[in-house]
Scaffold this active site. Sequence first.
Site, PDB file in Angstrom:
ATOM      1  N   GLY B  10       0.824  -1.203   0.000  1.00 48.20           N
ATOM      2  CA  GLY B  10       0.000   0.000   0.000  1.00 48.20           C
ATOM      3  C   GLY B  10       0.856   1.251   0.000  1.00 48.20           C
ATOM      4  N   GLY B  12      -0.198   4.465   0.241  1.00 46.35           N
ATOM      5  CA  GLY B  12      -0.905   5.646   0.737  1.00 46.35           C
ATOM      6  C   GLY B  12       0.017   6.433   1.656  1.00 46.35           C
ATOM      7  N   PHE B  13      -0.568   7.257   2.519  1.00 48.52           N
ATOM      8  CA  PHE B  13       0.275   8.078   3.391  1.00 48.52           C
ATOM      9  C   PHE B  13       1.186   7.228   4.273  1.00 48.52           C
ATOM     10  CE2 PHE B  13      -3.195  11.077   2.507  1.00 48.52           C
ATOM     11  CZ  PHE B  13      -2.433  12.119   2.021  1.00 48.52           C
ATOM     12  N   GLY B  14       0.601   6.196   4.910  1.00 48.24           N
ATOM     13  CA  GLY B  14       1.375   5.379   5.842  1.00 48.24           C
ATOM     14  C   GLY B  14       2.469   4.586   5.155  1.00 48.24           C
ATOM     15  N   VAL B  84      -2.169  -7.481  -4.534  1.00 48.50           N
ATOM     16  CA  VAL B  84      -1.830  -8.521  -3.559  1.00 48.50           C
ATOM     17  C   VAL B  84      -3.021  -9.457  -3.400  1.00 48.50           C
ATOM     18  CG1 VAL B  84      -1.333  -8.957  -1.128  1.00 48.50           C
ATOM     19  CG2 VAL B  84      -0.124  -7.152  -2.342  1.00 48.50           C
ATOM     20  N   GLU B 175     -17.185  18.731   2.889  1.00 49.46           N
ATOM     21  CA  GLU B 175     -16.314  19.249   1.826  1.00 49.46           C
ATOM     22  C   GLU B 175     -17.015  19.216   0.470  1.00 49.46           C
ATOM     23  OE1 GLU B 175     -13.111  16.504   2.069  1.00 49.46           O
ATOM     24  OE2 GLU B 175     -12.100  17.577   3.679  1.00 49.46           O
ATOM     25  N   ASP B 304      -5.463   3.423   8.226  1.00 52.76           N
ATOM     26  CA  ASP B 304      -6.876   3.049   8.362  1.00 52.76           C
ATOM     27  C   ASP B 304      -7.079   1.559   8.581  1.00 52.76           C
ATOM     28  OD1 ASP B 304      -7.597   5.618   8.016  1.00 52.76           O
ATOM     29  OD2 ASP B 304      -8.617   5.356   6.100  1.00 52.76           O
ATOM     30  N   ALA B 319      -4.804  11.673   7.778  1.00 56.75           N
ATOM     31  CA  ALA B 319      -3.482  11.454   7.200  1.00 56.75           C
ATOM     32  C   ALA B 319      -2.329  11.565   8.211  1.00 56.75           C
ATOM     33  CB  ALA B 319      -3.271  12.400   6.021  1.00 56.75           C
TER      34      ALA B 319
END
Lengths: 420, 420
Positions: B10, B12-14, B84, B175, B304, B319
Amino acid sequence: MNSRRVVIVGAGFGGLQAAQSLADSGADVLLIDRNNYHTFVPLLYQVATGQLEPEYIAYPIRTILRRFSFLRNKSKVQFLMAEVEQIDFSGQTVETDSCVITYDFLVLATGSQTQFLGVPGALEYAFSMRTLEEAIAIRNQIYSCFEGAIQESDSSRRQQLLTFSIVGGGATGVEVAGAFVEMLRGHLRRDYPTLWQQVRLILVQSGDRLLADLPKKLGTYTYKRLHQLGVEVYLLSKVTRVTFESLHLQNDEIIPTATVIWTAGLEANYPTTSEEVSSANKGKLLVHPTLQLLEQPNIYAIGDLAYTEQHGKPLTGVAPEALQQGVAVARNIQRQFRGKSPEPFSYFNKGRLAIIGCYSGVGKIGAFAFTGCLAWLMWLGVHLVYLPGYRSRLLVLLTWLHTYLLRDRSVRLILFMKER
Amino acid sequence: MNSRRVVIVGAGFGGLQAAQSLADSGADVLLIDRNNYHTFVPLLYQVATGQLEPEYIAYPIRTILRRFSFLRNKSKVQFLMAEVEQIDFSGQTVETDSCVITYDFLVLATGSQTQFLGVPGALEYAFSMRTLEEAIAIRNQIYSCFEGAIQESDSSRRQQLLTFSIVGGGATGVEVAGAFVEMLRGHLRRDYPTLWQQVRLILVQSGDRLLADLPKKLGTYTYKRLHQLGVEVYLLSKVTRVTFESLHLQNDEIIPTATVIWTAGLEANYPTTSEEVSSANKGKLLVHPTLQLLEQPNIYAIGDLAYTEQHGKPLTGVAPEALQQGVAVARNIQRQFRGKSPEPFSYFNKGRLAIIGCYSGVGKIGAFAFTGCLAWLMWLGVHLVYLPGYRSRLLVLLTWLHTYLLRDRSVRLILFMKER
């Protein structure tokens, strides 16, 4: 004078220009297109090769039309996003997938589409590059091939993934080849350091030279320059078959390649009509010198859809021809409003430019033919000026500066979307 | 010390942060993602509402990784674009759709996906907004509704096309609602002058207030501000059904609407594993305070995907949490390299911001809660700073200036692509 309804089908260069030129004519003008945006086709190849964001070369039609009416208070140009299904001459109607529209005058500007020349497998496996969707599909394919190749342990399959073939040695084929070399030397080298030197780039041309529309010496220069850049140019080579993994030539050579980009042929993309209309080679409609259809004095055809000649030679299908024809039909329709007869169209050729990439191009202005960096710069400059909207122009300029100064490209997403 | 292989699933941010923090650890790091780009999720809503080009908030992963190695010579971070399929704990392998990879340490950072809470029809008819493709699909839907409405003669069908519903009153729902009002007051008013005043914008929230993660007074402010802007906010309203033309509420009210944007629920998006792992609410994986899986000391879960608490309260899934966890797992894995035991993760909360749009937002820093234009500006500023790549940052800044100074948006293409 009663308000007459002029319907324009197609918002390419010709159709949009006709709409603009009719904006202050007092007529009700309706522009129909299947997309809600105008595509700046000459820069499509830069979307396909990941240089420009698709949004930079696609401009919302309603914004363009609003611009006309800001300048001209009387403008009555409306837009309809629809697919035209049939044109009925006797009822003077355009049938779309959502409604039926009547017209007093009709301008057909539906352009051209890729012609696969009956080559087996080309329709199924070759990539065409006439729409924004198709350009993005080519970008997806190129980056997918690299991501696939880096995981591939079988060396012949890897070579197949890294062999990119372009069919057609006209301006589009040459542009794609040159832009591909720029990609390779730029970020592909950095992103795939183990792969980039294995890439084979093949350009297949059926005739004996490249850029057949331009003087022979420009084609020769282009051939040499592409050769220098590492492109394998096959002249006098006809494609006989395309499969999902190869390109077959008439001399029985089979090139293993996962990607075939087809720029070899175009045919007119004309709508179904209630009565037959006379057409020439490649389905182009025959028109009077005034651009009216032979059979229908209140219907005009322009751009790639129409067969027109200048000094006994057919026009070549470039944007300035469509733009000037858009102005001409607007003038002729207004003459017909006033009961006058339309005037013949005459194309004013300002010259031709073609870009090779890697700081080279070719050009011809009047009798003067030139090559190299000047032609390259002129090509970029001219296309920047013609791009609609100051925002797109600024963003494209920034992107080009970024690309050529840093040799980097930022649009390399593999982005698949839902089908329509 | 032998080189150990750390696999991160993954980007993403992490996951990306973990890769960066491990870049100079001497370990072989492999980052796997199904896309070749990192999506800056907090700005997805601006793609969905036609403000930003998709390319601005999606950054090629190979470019990001190259940047690590430019700064740090020792970097050995590799990238694999793959899906995966299963993780085998006993064999210590990750099985993807293209190959099988062994790991010494594994970081799972596969994030979350939309959860439709079992509401009938939601999966089929509601628009989710978690990926770039989904954001573009929402943009296509909004503009298609307007193009459809302008051709629609039946007034109730037209109203249906012009009714846009958002389910979920968290940050994302708010938003989208605010950004929609900005669109309406900006170019939609100009492009569709006969339609824009008929638009109904509905925000449905199951709880008794908006932005439930933030102090109550900020939710109240947000409610008032959205109401002022013309958004119909339904509190304490549960959705019971979604159809292609309506939204059904628990009080039997049926809202005719062609567009339902679903921002109401998320669940962990975890990969299939050979042995069962302990999970909490919404499929989140249970982890030790060190972020290691309960059962597997060499596997970490972050972002998450993981259920983590701070001071007895679960983290909220923003985030900064994922980013800090990315740094923490990198540190813990390096401790394990040296035979030390991992340390517990502690989240440093710098504050929270949420944007409403139309020059307003809300924020909380420490005990200090604030609202209005300052929060709006801070939100934009913070997100600009965190966006990867100076080029994206510049382009997004230019676009925002253009949007807020001229109230225009340029990305309004209805652009459908081929399916993957």
